[in-house]
Motif scaffolding. Structure first.
Motif, PDB file in Angstrom:
ATOM      1  N   LEU A  58      43.948  35.666  36.877  1.00 27.10           N
ATOM      2  CA  LEU A  58      42.910  35.135  37.758  1.00 27.10           C
ATOM      3  C   LEU A  58      42.003  34.181  37.014  1.00 27.10           C
ATOM      4  N   SER A  59      41.637  34.544  35.778  1.00 27.93           N
ATOM      5  CA  SER A  59      40.773  33.670  34.991  1.00 27.93           C
ATOM      6  C   SER A  59      41.460  32.344  34.678  1.00 27.93           C
ATOM      7  N   LEU A  60      42.747  32.394  34.308  1.00 30.26           N
ATOM      8  CA  LEU A  60      43.469  31.156  33.996  1.00 30.26           C
ATOM      9  C   LEU A  60      43.678  30.290  35.234  1.00 30.26           C
ATOM     10  N   LEU A  61      44.073  30.891  36.355  1.00 32.72           N
ATOM     11  CA  LEU A  61      44.299  30.110  37.578  1.00 32.72           C
ATOM     12  C   LEU A  61      43.005  29.470  38.083  1.00 32.72           C
ATOM     13  N   SER A  62      41.885  30.185  37.965  1.00 32.78           N
ATOM     14  CA  SER A  62      40.613  29.594  38.410  1.00 32.78           C
ATOM     15  C   SER A  62      40.243  28.395  37.546  1.00 32.78           C
ATOM     16  N   ARG A  63      40.567  28.461  36.243  1.00 33.56           N
ATOM     17  CA  ARG A  63      40.298  27.307  35.392  1.00 33.56           C
ATOM     18  C   ARG A  63      41.243  26.159  35.721  1.00 33.56           C
ATOM     19  N   PHE A  64      42.521  26.484  35.955  1.00 33.51           N
ATOM     20  CA  PHE A  64      43.475  25.426  36.313  1.00 33.51           C
ATOM     21  C   PHE A  64      43.048  24.709  37.596  1.00 33.51           C
ATOM     22  N   LEU A  65      42.581  25.489  38.589  1.00 34.14           N
ATOM     23  CA  LEU A  65      42.227  24.924  39.905  1.00 34.14           C
ATOM     24  C   LEU A  65      40.774  24.452  39.977  1.00 34.14           C
ATOM     25  N   ASP A  66      40.024  24.614  38.879  1.00 32.50           N
ATOM     26  CA  ASP A  66      38.609  24.204  38.834  1.00 32.50           C
ATOM     27  C   ASP A  66      37.821  24.904  39.953  1.00 32.50           C
ATOM     28  N   ILE A  67      38.012  26.222  40.036  1.00 30.13           N
ATOM     29  CA  ILE A  67      37.307  27.036  41.026  1.00 30.13           C
ATOM     30  C   ILE A  67      36.379  27.975  40.271  1.00 30.13           C
ATOM     31  N   ARG A  68      35.119  27.959  40.633  1.00 30.70           N
ATOM     32  CA  ARG A  68      34.146  28.864  40.017  1.00 30.70           C
ATOM     33  C   ARG A  68      34.173  30.180  40.790  1.00 30.70           C
ATOM     34  N   LEU A  69      34.583  31.237  40.098  1.00 30.79           N
ATOM     35  CA  LEU A  69      34.711  32.535  40.759  1.00 30.79           C
ATOM     36  C   LEU A  69      33.337  33.091  41.114  1.00 30.79           C
ATOM     37  N   ARG A  70      33.310  33.721  42.269  1.00 28.22           N
ATOM     38  CA  ARG A  70      32.059  34.326  42.711  1.00 28.22           C
ATOM     39  C   ARG A  70      31.691  35.522  41.816  1.00 28.22           C
ATOM     40  N   TYR A  71      32.689  36.217  41.363  1.00 32.71           N
ATOM     41  CA  TYR A  71      32.477  37.358  40.457  1.00 32.71           C
ATOM     42  C   TYR A  71      33.236  37.053  39.153  1.00 32.71           C
ATOM     43  N   PRO A  72      32.565  36.572  38.127  1.00 34.39           N
ATOM     44  CA  PRO A  72      33.255  36.166  36.886  1.00 34.39           C
ATOM     45  C   PRO A  72      33.949  37.354  36.205  1.00 34.39           C
ATOM     46  N   VAL A  73      35.009  37.009  35.474  1.00 29.31           N
ATOM     47  CA  VAL A  73      35.830  37.997  34.775  1.00 29.31           C
ATOM     48  C   VAL A  73      35.613  37.828  33.270  1.00 29.31           C
ATOM     49  N   ARG A  74      35.401  38.943  32.597  1.00 24.26           N
ATOM     50  CA  ARG A  74      35.334  38.945  31.120  1.00 24.26           C
ATOM     51  C   ARG A  74      36.573  39.667  30.626  1.00 24.26           C
ATOM     52  N   TYR A  75      37.522  38.862  30.141  1.00 22.41           N
ATOM     53  CA  TYR A  75      38.833  39.419  29.783  1.00 22.41           C
ATOM     54  C   TYR A  75      38.777  40.069  28.411  1.00 22.41           C
ATOM     55  N   ARG A  76      39.205  41.337  28.369  1.00 21.84           N
ATOM     56  CA  ARG A  76      39.312  42.087  27.128  1.00 21.84           C
ATOM     57  C   ARG A  76      40.577  42.955  27.159  1.00 21.84           C
ATOM     58  N   ALA A  77      41.684  42.340  27.585  1.00 21.95           N
ATOM     59  CA  ALA A  77      42.975  43.056  27.659  1.00 21.95           C
ATOM     60  C   ALA A  77      42.834  44.249  28.587  1.00 21.95           C
ATOM     61  N   SER A  78      43.113  45.436  28.092  1.00 22.00           N
ATOM     62  CA  SER A  78      43.046  46.627  28.956  1.00 22.00           C
ATOM     63  C   SER A  78      41.636  47.157  29.098  1.00 22.00           C
ATOM     64  N   ARG A  79      40.676  46.487  28.499  1.00 22.31           N
ATOM     65  CA  ARG A  79      39.268  46.883  28.628  1.00 22.31           C
ATOM     66  C   ARG A  79      38.455  45.691  29.181  1.00 22.31           C
ATOM     67  N   SER A  80      38.972  45.129  30.244  1.00 24.62           N
ATOM     68  CA  SER A  80      38.323  43.966  30.868  1.00 24.62           C
ATOM     69  C   SER A  80      37.226  44.428  31.815  1.00 24.62           C
ATOM     70  N   TYR A  81      36.316  43.473  32.082  1.00 18.83           N
ATOM     71  CA  TYR A  81      35.194  43.760  32.972  1.00 18.83           C
ATOM     72  C   TYR A  81      35.105  42.639  34.013  1.00 18.83           C
ATOM     73  N   ILE A  82      34.476  42.967  35.116  1.00 14.35           N
ATOM     74  CA  ILE A  82      34.161  41.974  36.148  1.00 14.35           C
ATOM     75  C   ILE A  82      32.672  42.044  36.408  1.00 14.35           C
ATOM     76  N   GLN A  83      32.047  40.901  36.579  1.00 17.37           N
ATOM     77  CA  GLN A  83      30.592  40.814  36.650  1.00 17.37           C
ATOM     78  C   GLN A  83      30.144  40.538  38.077  1.00 17.37           C
ATOM     79  N   ASP A  84      29.049  41.192  38.442  1.00 20.62           N
ATOM     80  CA  ASP A  84      28.466  41.034  39.776  1.00 20.62           C
ATOM     81  C   ASP A  84      27.053  40.507  39.606  1.00 20.62           C
ATOM     82  N   PRO A  85      26.766  39.274  40.098  1.00 23.39           N
ATOM     83  CA  PRO A  85      25.396  38.744  39.931  1.00 23.39           C
ATOM     84  C   PRO A  85      24.367  39.417  40.828  1.00 23.39           C
ATOM     85  N   SER A  86      24.796  40.067  41.886  1.00 23.54           N
ATOM     86  CA  SER A  86      23.847  40.734  42.795  1.00 23.54           C
ATOM     87  C   SER A  86      24.381  42.117  43.127  1.00 23.54           C
ATOM     88  N   PRO A  87      24.236  43.081  42.218  1.00 26.66           N
ATOM     89  CA  PRO A  87      24.785  44.415  42.466  1.00 26.66           C
ATOM     90  C   PRO A  87      23.982  45.153  43.527  1.00 26.66           C
TER      91      PRO A  87
END
Length: 360
Positions: free
Chosen positions: A249-278
């Motif tokens: 998802l992170s790579l495809l969003s960069r390829f398509l120049d799409i800013r994700l509403r909920y950014p992804v912090r990739y850490r392999a099997s310990r990845s996180y997803i961020q919510d600006p308005s929890p």
């Protein structure tokens, strides 16, 4: 002799009465003038006088007849003249009436002509204003056409639309190639062994077989159950699969120049997803509901369940699927569902490989 004088007197009286002398004698008597003395004639003179008197009487009778004829003719002529005069008067009156009607018609025509002239003047003024506006519009149109020609020249040149179309084509090919590389790096393989497929690894609408990513299953940890996550390997398998999805998802969003509403912090099997308005829970103070202050900070939710609350992990999978739906909305494609992560990812790859108009 006396008889002859009496007869002459009688004839003279008749002649005088015929000639109008009797009236004169009567008038003289009225005026009480003395009558002249009678004259005496000789016999020879008497015959001559009598002959003259007879001739005068004859002439007098002829004159009277001529007078009466002339009077009748005169009366006829007067009547004729009167009739002609009456006719002329009637004709003159009718002519006066016609002239009056014509005069009124001319006055009406004159007033109407004045109104028409005023209307024509107003129309001429409006036409002049319209002509000025049209002239101004024509000048603006000429200027716009000139600018359009200049823009077409720029577009048709080396750095114009042709180059832009070529660059878009190259960009589409490049994005499709990078998406193919990512798909080859993390292949989506159908799960053929139903015994090994977990209960939550079902497919979306239109997909008859559940999917795996690089042979790993995606399990959404909704709640703790005895049948789910029986050993630590299932935790790691699900976390690794979600990490692969997050990386794609992170790579495809960069390829398509799409800013994700909920950014992804990739850490392999310990990845996180961020919510600006929890989501926050309101508190009560003195019987009143108080909403907590929301700061502009990102709250991270884990895409793994090892040592994490299942609710936070399930919410992280929900946000990950929302990012996938965002890209599907960009491609004008319907989503498979809120919990179908891999089917949504597969639909994104299908659209990228099938329709190039969304890649330019």
């Amino acid at each position: 002799m006396d008889k002859v004088e009496d007869s002459v007197a009688t004839v003279l009286t008749q002649c005088c009465s015929e000639l109008g002398l009797a009236d004169a004698s009567e008038d003289g008597e009225k005026k009480k003038k003395p009558s002249p003395p009678p004259q005496l004639f000789q016999w020879e003179e008497y015959e001559n006088s009598l002959a003259r008197l007879c001739g005068l009487a004859t002439l007098l009778s002829k004159a009277r007849a001529s007078k009466e004829s002339a009077a009748r003719k005169l009366e006829t002529l007067v009547e004729t003249v009167n009739l002609v005069e009456l006719k002329r008067i009637d004709a003159l009156e009718s002519l006066h009436k016609k002239v009056e009607l014509r005069r009124k018609a001319v006055e009406d025509s004159t007033s109407s002509l004045e109104e028409k002239n005023q209307q024509l003047k107003d129309a001429r003024d409006k036409l002049a204003l319209s002509g000025n506006s049209l002239l101004h519009a024509a000048r603006s149109l000429n200027a716009a056409q000139f600018r359009l020609q200049e823009a077409q020249k720029l577009l048709s040149g080396d750095g114009g639309y042709g180059r832009l179309a070529r660059l878009k084509g190259l960009l589409t090919v490049r994005r499709r190639a990078m998406a193919a590389q990512v798909a080859a790096l993390y292949p989506l393989i159908p799960c053929t062994n139903e015994k090994k497929c977990p209960p939550l690894a079902h497919a979306g609408e239109g997909d008859s077989v559940p999917l795996t990513i690089s042979g790993l299953h995606v399990i959404a940890p909704v709640k703790k159950e005895a049948a789910l996550f029986t050993d630590k390997r299932e935790y790691e398998t699900s976390a690794t699969a979600l990490g692969h999805v997050a990386h794609m998802l992170s790579l495809l969003s960069r390829f398509l120049d799409i800013r994700l509403r909920y950014p992804v912090r990739y850490r392999a099997s310990r990845s996180y997803i961020q919510d600006p308005s929890p989501p926050t829970e309101p508190s009560t103070s003195g019987g009143a509901i108080v909403l907590p202050a929301v700061e502009n900070q990102l709250v991270e939710f884990p895409l793994f369940s090892d040592g994490q609350e299942p609710t936070r992990a399930a919410y992280a999978v929900f946000l990950l699927n929302k990012d996938l739906e965002q890209i599907l909305d960009r491609f004008e494609t319907a989503s498979a569902g809120p919990r179908h992560v891999l089917p949504n990812l597969k639909r994104i790859l299908k659209v990228m490989f099938r329709d190039g108009r969304f890649l330019a």
